[in-house]
Design an enzyme around this catalytic site. Sequence first.
Site, mmCIF file in Angstrom:
data_model
loop_
_atom_site.group_PDB
_atom_site.id
_atom_site.type_symbol
_atom_site.label_atom_id
_atom_site.label_comp_id
_atom_site.label_asym_id
_atom_site.label_seq_id
_atom_site.Cartn_x
_atom_site.Cartn_y
_atom_site.Cartn_z
ATOM 1 N N LYS A 85 13.264 66.599 1.875
ATOM 2 C CA LYS A 85 14.285 66.847 0.850
ATOM 3 C C LYS A 85 15.329 65.567 0.813
ATOM 4 O O LYS A 85 16.091 65.124 1.682
ATOM 5 C CB LYS A 85 15.416 68.327 1.426
ATOM 6 C CG LYS A 85 16.182 68.518 0.165
ATOM 7 C CD LYS A 85 17.612 68.903 0.422
ATOM 8 C CE LYS A 85 18.715 68.013 0.673
ATOM 9 N NZ LYS A 85 19.143 67.155 -0.622
ATOM 10 N N GLU B 104 20.308 60.673 12.801
ATOM 11 C CA GLU B 104 21.038 59.396 12.850
ATOM 12 C C GLU B 104 22.422 59.501 11.709
ATOM 13 O O GLU B 104 22.063 60.067 10.619
ATOM 14 C CB GLU B 104 20.051 58.553 12.064
ATOM 15 C CG GLU B 104 18.991 58.123 13.122
ATOM 16 C CD GLU B 104 19.552 57.324 14.492
ATOM 17 O OE1 GLU B 104 20.699 56.890 14.637
ATOM 18 O OE2 GLU B 104 18.902 57.631 15.531
ATOM 19 N N CYS C 181 24.789 52.472 7.301
ATOM 20 C CA CYS C 181 25.213 52.940 8.281
ATOM 21 C C CYS C 181 25.339 51.726 9.445
ATOM 22 O O CYS C 181 26.358 52.017 10.389
ATOM 23 C CB CYS C 181 24.250 53.885 8.951
ATOM 24 S SG CYS C 181 22.445 53.488 9.111
ATOM 25 N N GLU D 8 34.814 55.935 9.712
ATOM 26 C CA GLU D 8 33.686 55.399 8.758
ATOM 27 C C GLU D 8 34.167 55.683 7.474
ATOM 28 O O GLU D 8 34.271 56.826 6.997
ATOM 29 C CB GLU D 8 32.240 56.275 9.180
ATOM 30 C CG GLU D 8 31.302 55.395 8.431
ATOM 31 C CD GLU D 8 29.747 56.023 8.644
ATOM 32 O OE1 GLU D 8 29.766 57.403 8.419
ATOM 33 O OE2 GLU D 8 28.993 55.491 8.770
HETATM 34 P P1 NDP Z 1 25.605 63.953 3.867
HETATM 35 O O1 NDP Z 1 25.381 64.363 5.229
HETATM 36 O O2 NDP Z 1 26.343 65.174 3.316
HETATM 37 O O3 NDP Z 1 23.951 64.127 3.318
HETATM 38 C C1 NDP Z 1 22.966 63.577 4.022
HETATM 39 C C2 NDP Z 1 21.710 64.492 3.644
HETATM 40 O O4 NDP Z 1 22.138 65.882 4.103
HETATM 41 C C3 NDP Z 1 21.367 64.825 1.939
HETATM 42 O O5 NDP Z 1 20.011 65.007 1.773
HETATM 43 C C4 NDP Z 1 22.418 65.988 1.856
HETATM 44 O O6 NDP Z 1 22.096 66.812 0.528
HETATM 45 C C5 NDP Z 1 22.109 67.101 3.044
HETATM 46 N N1 NDP Z 1 22.892 67.806 3.231
HETATM 47 C C6 NDP Z 1 23.989 68.325 2.756
HETATM 48 N N2 NDP Z 1 24.509 69.238 3.162
HETATM 49 C C7 NDP Z 1 23.708 69.700 4.086
HETATM 50 C C8 NDP Z 1 23.544 71.008 4.620
HETATM 51 N N3 NDP Z 1 24.484 71.816 4.758
HETATM 52 N N4 NDP Z 1 22.444 71.468 5.472
HETATM 53 C C9 NDP Z 1 21.272 70.408 5.501
HETATM 54 N N5 NDP Z 1 21.561 69.106 4.619
HETATM 55 C C10 NDP Z 1 22.508 69.146 3.910
HETATM 56 O O7 NDP Z 1 25.933 62.877 3.483
HETATM 57 P P2 NDP Z 1 26.893 62.283 2.118
HETATM 58 O O8 NDP Z 1 25.702 62.005 1.197
HETATM 59 O O9 NDP Z 1 27.492 63.405 1.461
HETATM 60 O O10 NDP Z 1 27.634 61.100 2.532
HETATM 61 C C11 NDP Z 1 28.820 61.418 3.038
HETATM 62 C C12 NDP Z 1 29.107 60.301 4.358
HETATM 63 O O11 NDP Z 1 28.098 60.656 5.204
HETATM 64 C C13 NDP Z 1 29.308 58.894 4.110
HETATM 65 O O12 NDP Z 1 30.405 58.618 3.539
HETATM 66 C C14 NDP Z 1 28.932 58.406 5.383
HETATM 67 O O13 NDP Z 1 29.978 58.290 6.321
HETATM 68 C C15 NDP Z 1 27.990 59.241 5.779
HETATM 69 N N6 NDP Z 1 26.420 58.712 5.634
HETATM 70 C C16 NDP Z 1 25.999 58.125 6.576
HETATM 71 C C17 NDP Z 1 24.683 57.620 6.268
HETATM 72 C C18 NDP Z 1 23.822 56.902 7.567
HETATM 73 O O14 NDP Z 1 22.883 56.205 7.142
HETATM 74 N N7 NDP Z 1 24.315 57.310 8.573
HETATM 75 C C19 NDP Z 1 23.896 57.829 5.053
HETATM 76 C C20 NDP Z 1 24.617 58.685 4.063
HETATM 77 C C21 NDP Z 1 25.899 59.129 4.352
HETATM 78 P P3 NDP Z 1 22.916 66.698 -0.753
HETATM 79 O O15 NDP Z 1 22.609 65.040 -1.029
HETATM 80 O O16 NDP Z 1 21.968 67.483 -1.388
HETATM 81 O O17 NDP Z 1 24.336 66.898 -0.357
#
Ligand code: NDP
Length: 485
Positions: free
Chosen positions: A175, A250, A284, A384
């Site tokens: 996903k 991660e 990240c 962050e």
């Molecule tokens: P999320 O954690 O919301 O999203 C990451 C993945 O998880 C996406 O595929 C998302 O789907 C999915 N997801 C969201 N909600 C759920 C759930 N309840 N159960 C299972 N999977 C879920 O990150 P965001 O994209 O909203 O980013 C928000 C913040 O997260 C950023 O500002 C940053 O701080 C951090 N982040 C860190 C990353 C890293 O590399 N460590 C990468 C991205 C974000 P969907 O997109 O459909 O919501």
Amino acid sequence: MTEAFRNLIDGCWAAAANGATFRSINPADTRDVVGEFAASGVEDVRQAIGAARKALPKWRNMSAWARGEILRKAADTLESRLDEVGHAMVRENGKTMAEARGETARGVALFRYYAAEGVRSIGEVVPSINPRTMIYTTRVPLGVVSLVTPWNFPVAIPVWKLAPALAYGNTVVFKPATATPHCGVLIARILEDAGIPPGVVNLVTGSGGEVGEELVKNESVHGVSFTGSNVVGRRIAVWAAERGIKFQLEMGGKNPVIVMPDCDVEQALTLTLRGAFGYAGQKCTATSRAILLDSIYDLFAAKLVERAGALKIGPGIDEPNALPPVVSAEQHRGILAAIEKGKTEAKLLCGGGVPPGDAYRNGFYIKPTIFGDVPAASSLAQEEIFGPVLALMRAKDLDEAIALANGVRYGLSASIFTRDIGVIQEYCSRIEAGVVKVNGETAGLEPQVPFGGMKESSSHSREQGRAAMEFFTSIKTVYLDRAGM
Ligand code: NDP
């Protein structure tokens, strides 16, 4: 007309069961719609998991060599489509073309690396106490695994999960993030074109909030690998622990560089700026804190501010632009709110909002922002932000610099700029980070070595390199005795 894209389930491209769709847009120009994608629901996820379960016995029994051949073909196919995938990435998540091409090339390298796993050792022979017994270890796949990925590396992160999952004989439900479904579709197509059998890789696009729980709680799922926010990661950990399945997370970082007075100033400036503002700080492993020793603070801060002010802001498709837009309206709002809060905590040295002018009106742009003399307990130093925001902090000596660097709940990546081998050794042994750089950028990884964070940055497993085998397999210890006494 807007192009429509579908889920890949059991080898067929299918609309969501309820027919719902969502749009992916270009963050550099929100009038540009990338495409329409299946807004999947729980029913679609169940079908995808069912397909993965059905495909599992044949895939896990195929020789690792034959599975590797498919990954090798995927590497070749991705390489032949480097420009297409790079352009799609720039259009969908906004990064510069140079970064998008680099990331796609990383995907090729990852597929190649894991293609060769089929001929590497997966166990060991250990002497037994009993001379008639032979003991050896071997590894077996987990089974069906869910891969949940973010938008910031929409090719490299999916591939560094998909390639080892497949190499070790697992079948997959993948996903991608809602902000980058097109990149997810392109990866699934590449695997399909490389000859992946139906059901072995299933792609489900749509909201994580809608389908995330099923991806972990469905009884046919045996493992979940996630990259994203700490909030969602923790929820996944609870669901997985309740079922007793393996999980790998991660998550965030608050990555520091320490700048010592004896450093190569030019190198430290270039790599601090690149770490903080490359891909608008949305990695990240991006640099979000620069801890400067007192005697170099004023000089270094002034030069950083001068160079940050000279960075060109613009769409990632224009090669020379250094600072592209952030990925979405939600991220844009969140980063600007963090900047406003920061203005109440520390001194704003440059940036601090949206760049003026018509050129930026239709995209999610933010000026490169630097705060000075940031207090250790402030949100600027602790949270962050995931945007083009750098916090400068002052330290009187190495001890204080390391204490500041370690004084956050994260521990993903860190760097130091110095020529002093004693200082380097001290820092390497005391810094709390999974990725430890010396005279390097906090961002930037090689695929053949383990990657992951300490403290709250991860669930303490590692991805990439041979470390991926630890997550995507289980160990069997075989005691082999001769028949007859
Ligand atoms: P999320 O954690 O919301 O999203 C990451 C993945 O998880 C996406 O595929 C998302 O789907 C999915 N997801 C969201 N909600 C759920 C759930 N309840 N159960 C299972 N999977 C879920 O990150 P965001 O994209 O909203 O980013 C928000 C913040 O997260 C950023 O500002 C940053 O701080 C951090 N982040 C860190 C990353 C890293 O590399 N460590 C990468 C991205 C974000 P969907 O997109 O459909 O919501």
